[in-house]
Write a protein that holds these residues in place. Sequence first.
Motif, PDB file in Angstrom:
ATOM      1  N   LEU A  49       0.831  -1.208   0.000  1.00 57.58           N
ATOM      2  CA  LEU A  49       0.000   0.000   0.000  1.00 57.58           C
ATOM      3  C   LEU A  49       0.868   1.262   0.000  1.00 57.58           C
ATOM      4  O   LEU A  49       0.569   2.231  -0.709  1.00 57.58           O
ATOM      5  N   TYR A  54      -0.471   5.061  -0.789  1.00 56.72           N
ATOM      6  CA  TYR A  54      -1.489   5.197   0.260  1.00 56.72           C
ATOM      7  C   TYR A  54      -0.853   5.658   1.569  1.00 56.72           C
ATOM      8  O   TYR A  54       0.262   5.236   1.916  1.00 56.72           O
ATOM      9  N   THR A  56      -0.472   4.925   5.005  1.00 56.70           N
ATOM     10  CA  THR A  56      -0.647   3.583   5.556  1.00 56.70           C
ATOM     11  C   THR A  56      -0.312   3.536   7.041  1.00 56.70           C
ATOM     12  O   THR A  56       0.715   4.063   7.479  1.00 56.70           O
ATOM     13  N   LEU A  79     -12.808  -0.621   1.244  1.00 54.33           N
ATOM     14  CA  LEU A  79     -12.571  -1.937   0.656  1.00 54.33           C
ATOM     15  C   LEU A  79     -11.882  -2.791   1.713  1.00 54.33           C
ATOM     16  O   LEU A  79     -10.853  -2.397   2.249  1.00 54.33           O
ATOM     17  N   ARG A  80     -12.432  -3.948   2.000  1.00 55.52           N
ATOM     18  CA  ARG A  80     -11.911  -4.747   3.124  1.00 55.52           C
ATOM     19  C   ARG A  80     -11.510  -6.154   2.695  1.00 55.52           C
ATOM     20  O   ARG A  80     -12.172  -6.778   1.867  1.00 55.52           O
ATOM     21  N   LEU A 116      -7.076  -7.436  -2.687  1.00 56.52           N
ATOM     22  CA  LEU A 116      -7.029  -6.068  -2.174  1.00 56.52           C
ATOM     23  C   LEU A 116      -5.792  -5.337  -2.678  1.00 56.52           C
ATOM     24  O   LEU A 116      -5.870  -4.166  -3.067  1.00 56.52           O
ATOM     25  N   ALA A 120      -6.003  -2.124  -5.038  1.00 53.02           N
ATOM     26  CA  ALA A 120      -5.409  -0.877  -4.554  1.00 53.02           C
ATOM     27  C   ALA A 120      -4.403  -0.332  -5.561  1.00 53.02           C
ATOM     28  O   ALA A 120      -4.351   0.882  -5.828  1.00 53.02           O
ATOM     29  N   LEU A 134     -10.407   6.516  -1.000  1.00 55.01           N
ATOM     30  CA  LEU A 134     -10.380   5.064  -0.783  1.00 55.01           C
ATOM     31  C   LEU A 134      -9.857   4.771   0.612  1.00 55.01           C
ATOM     32  O   LEU A 134      -8.825   5.309   1.027  1.00 55.01           O
ATOM     33  N   VAL A 136      -8.719   1.526   2.474  1.00 56.54           N
ATOM     34  CA  VAL A 136      -8.390   0.121   2.239  1.00 56.54           C
ATOM     35  C   VAL A 136      -8.035  -0.519   3.578  1.00 56.54           C
ATOM     36  O   VAL A 136      -7.129  -0.061   4.272  1.00 56.54           O
ATOM     37  N   ALA A 406     -15.815  -0.556  -6.670  1.00 59.61           N
ATOM     38  CA  ALA A 406     -15.383   0.749  -6.145  1.00 59.61           C
ATOM     39  C   ALA A 406     -15.744   1.871  -7.110  1.00 59.61           C
ATOM     40  O   ALA A 406     -16.231   2.948  -6.713  1.00 59.61           O
TER      41      ALA A 406
END
Length: 412
Positions: A49, A54, A56, A79-80, A116, A120, A134, A136, A406
């Motif tokens: 990520l 992202y 994180t 989003l999981r 995921l 991502a 987003l 995540v 998404a």
Amino acid sequence: MISYAARTALDLTADLPAPALEDLYRDLHRHPELSMREHRTAAALADRLRKAGYETTEGIGGTGVVGVLRNGNGPTVLLRADMDALPVAEETDLPYASETAGVMHACGHDMHVTWLVGAADALAMGRDTWSGTLLVVGQPAEETGEGAAAMLKDGLYQRFPRPDVLLGQHIAPGPAGLYAHSSGLLMSAATDINILVYGRGGHGSRPETTVDPVVTAAYIVTRLQTIISREIAARESAVLTVGRFEAGTRHNIIPSEARISLNLRTQSEQICERMIASIRRIAAGEAAAAGCPREPEVTVGNTFPVTVNDPETDGRITEVHAEVFGAQSIFNPGPVMGSEDFPNLAEGNLPYSYWFVTGTPAPIWEAAEGEDLMDRLAAVPSNHSPYFAPDLSTVESGVRAIVSAALAYLGY
């Protein structure tokens, strides 16, 4: 005409680095970790990520991971993926089988993490095609029902943007390439119950001086089976499973205690409460009949809520998936008895959609005996089986399913 979300999803996932994602999946499968111990898995997710851009954070609710990608005005979409494995000894003989004795990704959460990561990456690289935020989430301890609640308790929606919608998916048995959606009730509640039966121990040669808790517990187990058949209306769906029975240390010792662990699957709170009351009554009655020195202890353990998809949300995702994969790939499984802690993330009644992606390899599916879909589903390895092994083709299709879902909310 195909929608913007579907068209964009196909574009963003047209050149997925499939070999690299498959390598990630194999690596995760080789190194499964039990609930709340997903340190290596969480680190791998967090690293991917960060590299994708992202913001994180690790250690949320124990081993949870949260990545945030802010990309202008628009909704916040969560989003999981769950990350934990099971205490199951793998028997697949795969070249990338588990290297951890007695632990296996028998429920496919390694596939979920791979999906995921792929989604991502694709959404980060295609950020010029959507607007919004987003969120995540790599969630620990789904199998024990602890993870989602632990992340919320650790301030998930105080420390990070509160989502407008939650999206999740699960690998499932069935011919690879189907997408199971159900508007409304999808999965059942689950409740773990523990029963401790007290006896009076002694020598196996003199049972008359003891109160044998093994015999009492055996009567309890047998009597529990009548709850479904004689106390619950036939129109209701419920399951009671005794998963563990423990007592004693040697052949010739009558123990002082016996332990029973069972699991309930229900689709309404009223039925669950009725079953728990029946379990307490039966345990106490059998103990009294046997002359046990104390009443048994009946305790409620981990619980999972019912999974009820928001009709509007799930309808929107179903339409996009039908465009991306073809209407023939979509089916409605109806309510199933499996359970998830994903709905706990919908704190405050947030809308969500949760669906299944089938992934049984073609040779295994084609060899399965049965006249119809349900017969063949019963004949192939299911989740929690030591033989459960999704087809690698679902790596790409699962990523595409998340990305298109998404974009149903984030697309221009």
